[in-house]
Design a protein around this motif. Structure first.
Motif, short mmCIF file in Angstrom:
data_model
loop_
_atom_site.label_atom_id
_atom_site.label_comp_id
_atom_site.label_asym_id
_atom_site.label_seq_id
_atom_site.Cartn_x
_atom_site.Cartn_y
_atom_site.Cartn_z
N GLU A 130 7.75 -14.39 -15.12
CA GLU A 130 9.38 -13.81 -14.88
C GLU A 130 9.70 -13.90 -13.36
N PHE A 131 10.87 -13.71 -13.43
CA PHE A 131 11.67 -13.82 -11.99
C PHE A 131 12.60 -12.34 -12.08
N THR A 132 11.96 -11.25 -11.61
CA THR A 132 12.68 -10.10 -11.61
C THR A 132 13.21 -9.63 -10.21
N ALA A 133 14.20 -9.20 -10.33
CA ALA A 133 14.84 -8.79 -9.11
C ALA A 133 14.83 -6.97 -9.11
N ILE A 134 14.57 -6.48 -7.78
CA ILE A 134 15.09 -4.95 -8.01
C ILE A 134 16.18 -4.68 -7.10
N ILE A 135 16.93 -3.90 -7.50
CA ILE A 135 18.18 -3.61 -6.77
C ILE A 135 18.29 -2.12 -6.67
N GLY A 136 18.84 -1.53 -5.60
CA GLY A 136 19.22 0.03 -5.70
C GLY A 136 19.82 0.44 -4.22
N PRO A 137 20.40 1.39 -3.99
CA PRO A 137 20.85 1.67 -2.91
C PRO A 137 19.58 2.24 -2.01
N THR A 138 20.16 2.07 -0.56
CA THR A 138 19.18 2.30 0.40
C THR A 138 18.29 3.69 0.10
N GLY A 139 17.08 3.84 0.32
CA GLY A 139 16.37 5.03 0.08
C GLY A 139 16.26 5.32 -1.72
N SER A 140 16.37 4.33 -2.30
CA SER A 140 16.28 4.73 -3.53
C SER A 140 14.84 4.38 -4.19
N GLY A 141 13.90 4.12 -3.40
CA GLY A 141 12.48 3.80 -3.76
C GLY A 141 11.95 2.61 -4.04
N LYS A 142 12.66 1.65 -3.65
CA LYS A 142 12.19 -0.09 -4.00
C LYS A 142 11.08 -0.39 -3.38
N SER A 143 11.13 -0.23 -2.00
CA SER A 143 9.96 -0.52 -1.22
C SER A 143 8.66 0.25 -1.55
N THR A 144 8.85 1.67 -2.01
CA THR A 144 7.76 2.55 -2.50
C THR A 144 7.18 2.05 -3.66
N LEU A 145 8.22 1.66 -4.37
CA LEU A 145 7.73 1.11 -6.01
C LEU A 145 6.61 0.02 -5.81
N ILE A 146 7.36 -1.04 -4.86
CA ILE A 146 6.48 -2.37 -5.05
C ILE A 146 5.28 -2.27 -4.33
N GLN A 147 5.11 -1.22 -3.15
CA GLN A 147 3.87 -1.05 -2.68
C GLN A 147 2.62 -0.48 -3.62
N HIS A 148 3.20 0.21 -4.79
CA HIS A 148 2.32 0.54 -5.71
C HIS A 148 1.78 -0.55 -6.61
N LEU A 149 2.21 -1.73 -6.56
CA LEU A 149 1.78 -2.78 -7.48
C LEU A 149 0.58 -3.47 -6.95
N ASN A 150 0.03 -3.50 -5.76
CA ASN A 150 -1.10 -3.96 -5.21
C ASN A 150 -1.75 -2.62 -4.73
N CYS A 151 -1.37 -1.39 -5.08
CA CYS A 151 -2.12 -0.26 -4.59
C CYS A 151 -2.27 0.06 -3.34
N LEU A 152 -1.32 -0.32 -2.45
CA LEU A 152 -1.20 -0.09 -1.03
C LEU A 152 -0.64 1.58 -1.05
N ILE A 153 -0.03 2.01 -2.07
CA ILE A 153 0.35 3.38 -2.20
C ILE A 153 -0.24 3.84 -3.54
N ARG A 154 -1.01 4.66 -3.46
CA ARG A 154 -1.36 5.34 -4.84
C ARG A 154 -0.59 6.44 -5.36
N PRO A 155 -0.41 6.28 -6.76
CA PRO A 155 0.81 7.40 -7.27
C PRO A 155 -0.08 8.77 -7.21
N ASP A 156 0.78 9.68 -7.17
CA ASP A 156 0.46 11.26 -7.41
C ASP A 156 -0.02 11.35 -8.84
N GLU A 157 0.81 10.66 -9.58
CA GLU A 157 0.51 10.73 -11.30
C GLU A 157 0.81 9.60 -11.74
N GLY A 158 0.22 9.24 -12.84
CA GLY A 158 0.45 7.98 -13.56
C GLY A 158 -0.75 7.04 -13.80
#
Ligand code: ATP
Ligand code: MG
Length: 288
Positions: free
Chosen positions: A34-62
């Motif tokens: 798939e070719f997926t785009a993620i959009i959202g206003p500044t500070g909405s969490g886009k960079s934070t979300l994608i850093q979860h995808l390879n575990c650079l950030i570990r979630p608190d829950e989930g």
């Protein structure tokens, strides 16, 4: 390849602090190719979300699954995951730290434990793929232009031969030619190498042109997720969270308000042009 997030929440502040989490109960699945785009206003969490995808950030829950396996399990091979899910950062400077472009691109394959000949082969192939020729190979990465830095960072990820390419605003700050070039590379990788692409973007035009799916983020949640035509048709809702649809949608709406029978869900300049010509030919469009 598949990546699945289940009930993922994350807060930069300590969990004891009563602030609103940066990501709130995210449920998502990214499918192969798939070719997926993620959009959202500044500070909405886009960079934070994608850093979860390879575990650079570990979630608190989930939970987060890669090909069905929970990457948060204790002995999950994260190094391998990071070569499979390649992340190109928002600021390429954060990814370039060796003395030469060649050494920089070689870093990932070397860390994967590949032999020197294989590393060299991959580095050359990756640099060629992003259009950085021999004259750049021995330069210090900081001597490259903005667009070239981005290409070098992209090559460093491609040299690991990932299955998914996650890109954080790959065109921001580039001139129109640089933008088109890097987007062209990304589209080629998607079409020819069948790479799964997950791209954060502020450009609604780019998203409308290339993405098959758009995920909208707002305050750490996902209010909309669907094909661009459906998501951008809700431009009034997007405006409420500080986003907009591609310009052509507004043009189509303005023409419709004046009584012209333009399709309301056009997405690209080519589509709106075709619609205007169709209506003109039908004698349905007059100047007033
Ligand atoms: N390292 C950090 N430490 C603390 N807070 C952070 C950190 N990184 C981001 N934040 C905060 O988390 C929230 C989400 O940030 P994030 O960078 O994920 O947003 P974004 O959607 O990528 O924004 P942008 O479009 O500006 O890149 C913001 O409020 C931001 O200030
Ligand atoms: Mg960001």
């Amino acid at each position: 390849m598949s990546i699945r997030l289940e009930h993922v929440s994350f807060n930069y502040a300590s969990r004891k602090a009563k602030s609103t989490p940066t990501l709130q109960d995210i449920n998502l699945e990214f499918k192969d190719g798939e070719f997926t785009a993620i959009i959202g206003p500044t500070g909405s969490g886009k960079s934070t979300l994608i850093q979860h995808l390879n575990c650079l950030i570990r979630p608190d829950e989930g939970k987060i699954f890669y090909n069905g396996e929970n990457i948060l399990e204790k002995n999950y091979p994260l190094k391998k995951l990071r070569s499979r899910v390649g992340l190109v950062f928002q600021y390429p400077e954060h990814q370039l730290f060796e003395d030469t472009v060649f050494a920089d691109v070689a870093y990932g394959p070397q860390k994967m434990g590949l032999g020197p000949e294989e590393v060299k082969k991959r580095v050359r192939a990756a640099l060629a793929m992003v259009g950085l020729d021999d004259s750049c190979h021995l330069l210090h990465p900081m001597r490259l232009s903005g667009g070239q830095k981005r290409r070098a960072a992209l090559a460093g990820v491609l040299a690991m031969e990932p299955q998914a390419l996650v890109l954080d605003e790959p065109t921001v700050g580039l001139d129109p030619r640089g933008r088109e070039e890097i987007l062209g590379e990304i589209v080629k990788l998607h079409r020819e190498k069948k790479l799964t692409i997950i791209m954060v973007s502020h450009s609604m035009e780019d998203v409308a042109r290339y993405a098959e799916r758009v995920i909208v983020m707002d305050h750490g949640s996902i209010p909309f997720d669907g094909p661009p035509r459906e998501v951008f048709a809700r431009y009034r809702d997007l405006e409420k969270i500080g986003l907009a649809a591609p310009q052509v949608i507004y043009i189509a709406q303005a023409l419709r308000r004046r009584g012209y029978d333009i399709r309301p869900d056009v997405l690209t300049v080519t589509e709106v042009k075709k619609e205007i010509l169709r209506v003109l030919k039908g004698g349905d469009m007059k100047c007033n």
